[in-house]
Design a protein around this motif. Sequence first.
Motif, PDB file in Angstrom:
ATOM      1  N   LEU A  56       0.830  -1.207   0.000  1.00  0.00           N
ATOM      2  CA  LEU A  56       0.000   0.000   0.000  1.00  0.00           C
ATOM      3  C   LEU A  56       0.862   1.254   0.000  1.00  0.00           C
ATOM      4  N   ASP A  57       1.923   1.260   0.799  1.00  0.00           N
ATOM      5  CA  ASP A  57       2.807   2.432   0.823  1.00  0.00           C
ATOM      6  C   ASP A  57       3.370   2.703  -0.564  1.00  0.00           C
ATOM      7  N   ARG A  58       3.778   1.658  -1.254  1.00  0.00           N
ATOM      8  CA  ARG A  58       4.344   1.824  -2.595  1.00  0.00           C
ATOM      9  C   ARG A  58       3.291   2.335  -3.580  1.00  0.00           C
ATOM     10  N   VAL A  59       2.091   1.733  -3.532  1.00  0.00           N
ATOM     11  CA  VAL A  59       1.027   2.155  -4.448  1.00  0.00           C
ATOM     12  C   VAL A  59       0.635   3.601  -4.189  1.00  0.00           C
ATOM     13  N   GLU A  60       0.576   3.989  -2.919  1.00  0.00           N
ATOM     14  CA  GLU A  60       0.184   5.369  -2.606  1.00  0.00           C
ATOM     15  C   GLU A  60       1.240   6.372  -3.064  1.00  0.00           C
ATOM     16  N   ARG A  61       2.502   5.966  -3.073  1.00  0.00           N
ATOM     17  CA  ARG A  61       3.550   6.853  -3.617  1.00  0.00           C
ATOM     18  C   ARG A  61       3.334   7.056  -5.111  1.00  0.00           C
ATOM     19  N   TYR A  62       3.035   5.967  -5.821  1.00  0.00           N
ATOM     20  CA  TYR A  62       2.749   6.091  -7.249  1.00  0.00           C
ATOM     21  C   TYR A  62       1.493   6.934  -7.477  1.00  0.00           C
ATOM     22  N   LEU A  63       0.513   6.727  -6.619  1.00  0.00           N
ATOM     23  CA  LEU A  63      -0.766   7.427  -6.777  1.00  0.00           C
ATOM     24  C   LEU A  63      -0.607   8.924  -6.558  1.00  0.00           C
ATOM     25  N   ALA A  64       0.297   9.304  -5.687  1.00  0.00           N
ATOM     26  CA  ALA A  64       0.540  10.734  -5.447  1.00  0.00           C
ATOM     27  C   ALA A  64       1.043  11.418  -6.717  1.00  0.00           C
ATOM     28  N   ALA A  65       1.798  10.661  -7.535  1.00  0.00           N
ATOM     29  CA  ALA A  65       2.314  11.221  -8.790  1.00  0.00           C
ATOM     30  C   ALA A  65       1.315  11.094  -9.925  1.00  0.00           C
ATOM     31  N   ASP A  66       0.355  10.156  -9.786  1.00  0.00           N
ATOM     32  CA  ASP A  66      -0.617   9.913 -10.868  1.00  0.00           C
ATOM     33  C   ASP A  66      -1.994   9.658 -10.247  1.00  0.00           C
ATOM     34  N   PRO A  67      -2.618  10.698  -9.641  1.00  0.00           N
ATOM     35  CA  PRO A  67      -3.845  10.511  -8.843  1.00  0.00           C
ATOM     36  C   PRO A  67      -5.062  10.085  -9.645  1.00  0.00           C
ATOM     37  N   ALA A  68      -5.019  10.168 -10.967  1.00  0.00           N
ATOM     38  CA  ALA A  68      -6.185   9.799 -11.777  1.00  0.00           C
ATOM     39  C   ALA A  68      -6.026   8.429 -12.425  1.00  0.00           C
ATOM     40  N   ASN A  69      -5.055   7.665 -11.950  1.00  0.00           N
ATOM     41  CA  ASN A  69      -4.818   6.348 -12.537  1.00  0.00           C
ATOM     42  C   ASN A  69      -5.792   5.342 -11.920  1.00  0.00           C
ATOM     43  N   PRO A  70      -6.743   4.826 -12.723  1.00  0.00           N
ATOM     44  CA  PRO A  70      -7.774   3.942 -12.153  1.00  0.00           C
ATOM     45  C   PRO A  70      -7.214   2.638 -11.611  1.00  0.00           C
ATOM     46  N   HIS A  71      -6.159   2.118 -12.226  1.00  0.00           N
ATOM     47  CA  HIS A  71      -5.579   0.863 -11.743  1.00  0.00           C
ATOM     48  C   HIS A  71      -4.934   1.055 -10.376  1.00  0.00           C
ATOM     49  N   LEU A  72      -4.251   2.179 -10.210  1.00  0.00           N
ATOM     50  CA  LEU A  72      -3.642   2.474  -8.911  1.00  0.00           C
ATOM     51  C   LEU A  72      -4.708   2.703  -7.847  1.00  0.00           C
ATOM     52  N   LEU A  73      -5.783   3.390  -8.226  1.00  0.00           N
ATOM     53  CA  LEU A  73      -6.873   3.631  -7.275  1.00  0.00           C
ATOM     54  C   LEU A  73      -7.509   2.316  -6.826  1.00  0.00           C
ATOM     55  N   ALA A  74      -7.762   1.432  -7.787  1.00  0.00           N
ATOM     56  CA  ALA A  74      -8.362   0.131  -7.443  1.00  0.00           C
ATOM     57  C   ALA A  74      -7.434  -0.647  -6.515  1.00  0.00           C
ATOM     58  N   SER A  75      -6.125  -0.644  -6.814  1.00  0.00           N
ATOM     59  CA  SER A  75      -5.172  -1.349  -5.957  1.00  0.00           C
ATOM     60  C   SER A  75      -5.116  -0.729  -4.565  1.00  0.00           C
ATOM     61  N   ALA A  76      -5.169   0.591  -4.504  1.00  0.00           N
ATOM     62  CA  ALA A  76      -5.113   1.281  -3.216  1.00  0.00           C
ATOM     63  C   ALA A  76      -6.322   0.936  -2.359  1.00  0.00           C
ATOM     64  N   ILE A  77      -7.485   0.850  -2.984  1.00  0.00           N
ATOM     65  CA  ILE A  77      -8.698   0.486  -2.239  1.00  0.00           C
ATOM     66  C   ILE A  77      -8.559  -0.934  -1.682  1.00  0.00           C
ATOM     67  N   ASP A  78      -8.191  -1.867  -2.552  1.00  0.00           N
ATOM     68  CA  ASP A  78      -8.110  -3.276  -2.150  1.00  0.00           C
ATOM     69  C   ASP A  78      -7.054  -3.489  -1.066  1.00  0.00           C
ATOM     70  N   LEU A  79      -5.890  -2.864  -1.229  1.00  0.00           N
ATOM     71  CA  LEU A  79      -4.815  -3.026  -0.258  1.00  0.00           C
ATOM     72  C   LEU A  79      -5.157  -2.370   1.075  1.00  0.00           C
ATOM     73  N   SER A  80      -5.846  -1.234   1.021  1.00  0.00           N
ATOM     74  CA  SER A  80      -6.263  -0.566   2.260  1.00  0.00           C
ATOM     75  C   SER A  80      -7.229  -1.452   3.036  1.00  0.00           C
TER      76      SER A  80
END
Length: 379
Positions: free
Chosen positions: A13-37
């Motif tokens: 989750l920490d890694r995905v959230e770092r990527y998400l901070a740089a690309d907040p509109a990425n749907p794949h990252l958002l889905a992964s962040a939800i599931d991992l959280s």
Amino acid sequence: MSNPTVQPPTLDLDRVERYLAADPANPHLLASAIDLSLAAGKLDAARKHADAAVALLPDDLFMAHRRGNVLIAQGELAQAAQVFAKLLQQTPDANIAFNLALVYFRQGDYTQALATLEPYIAADDVAPAAVTLFARTLHHLGEVSQAVAFVERHMPRCSGDTDFLAAASLLYLDNDQLDEAQRLSDAALAAGARPLEALVVSGSVALGRDDASKAKAMFGEAIAASPSDGRSWSGLGMASLLEGNSAEAKEQLQRAVTHMPTHIGSWHTLGWCHIMRGELSDAEQTFTQALALDRNFGESHGGLAVVHALQGRKSEAEEGIERALRLDKEGLSARYAQMVLSGVASDPEKFKTLALKILSARPGPAGATLVAALNKRKR
């Protein structure tokens, strides 16, 4: 030894959230962040990512479904019901129906849960989780025979699922099939998990076999897992009564009626516990509460008649006896009240024996009768 190649959800989750901070509109990252959280138990983070995902993709069914799962995890059942009801209207799908039915089940709306799941339950590939939820829903609606038939139909395909076995074991217990209930409970517990229903069944069957020690261990474990489970508190109270510990029983049965305020059998057991302790005023209040729930139970009238007889209130006791026997000609409480009035029941040991017999002569809080066990006891 843990596998060093498998990362805990929080690290991923920490890694995905770092990527998400740089690309907040990425749907794949958002889905992964939800599931991992969710996997990490970080519900606030899951909700933040789910809300962001739905705001970004308001028409995406998968994101909406994920957000509904987050709402369930947060206990926001009313909002979750709205989400899944809208999704099911848009896309009739078994997974969506399951989640909506689960929400209704947790809200205590068993009729809606059944109606939601029923159109999907006949499919050959219906998931064991859906089969289990449907069986539990039928059980809560009092359709025990129908639920048992449903479980038997799906047993060959679902017998490897621990939750299914646990739910089925409780059904068989309440259908007075104690051997089968025990077999399924043992199978569920042998799988390594400790499902609440299997623990309740194991404790209840132990009571019926006069093993108060095992019963207390099983109900104690059930309560540790689910402190608000009234059936377990009621079973624990009965086990304490069988051991002769009325002080513990009283506290446990009071917890049972707190968590199951409409379960008349638990009120009866608490009332008799008070009688056995000589707490006649408390016993009177307890049986009065049982009568307030339903005036058509002969044992409620009979229990109150016993209290009145012990208090020397002869006319009230006689009226209660008459009402009790009119509702149940075999009512033991009413018969005991008659014995009190006649003076036959003045022996304390005989009183204890008969009081326990009265408690055992009806289905106990977990569905098993304790007659055989109590008849073996020397009191």
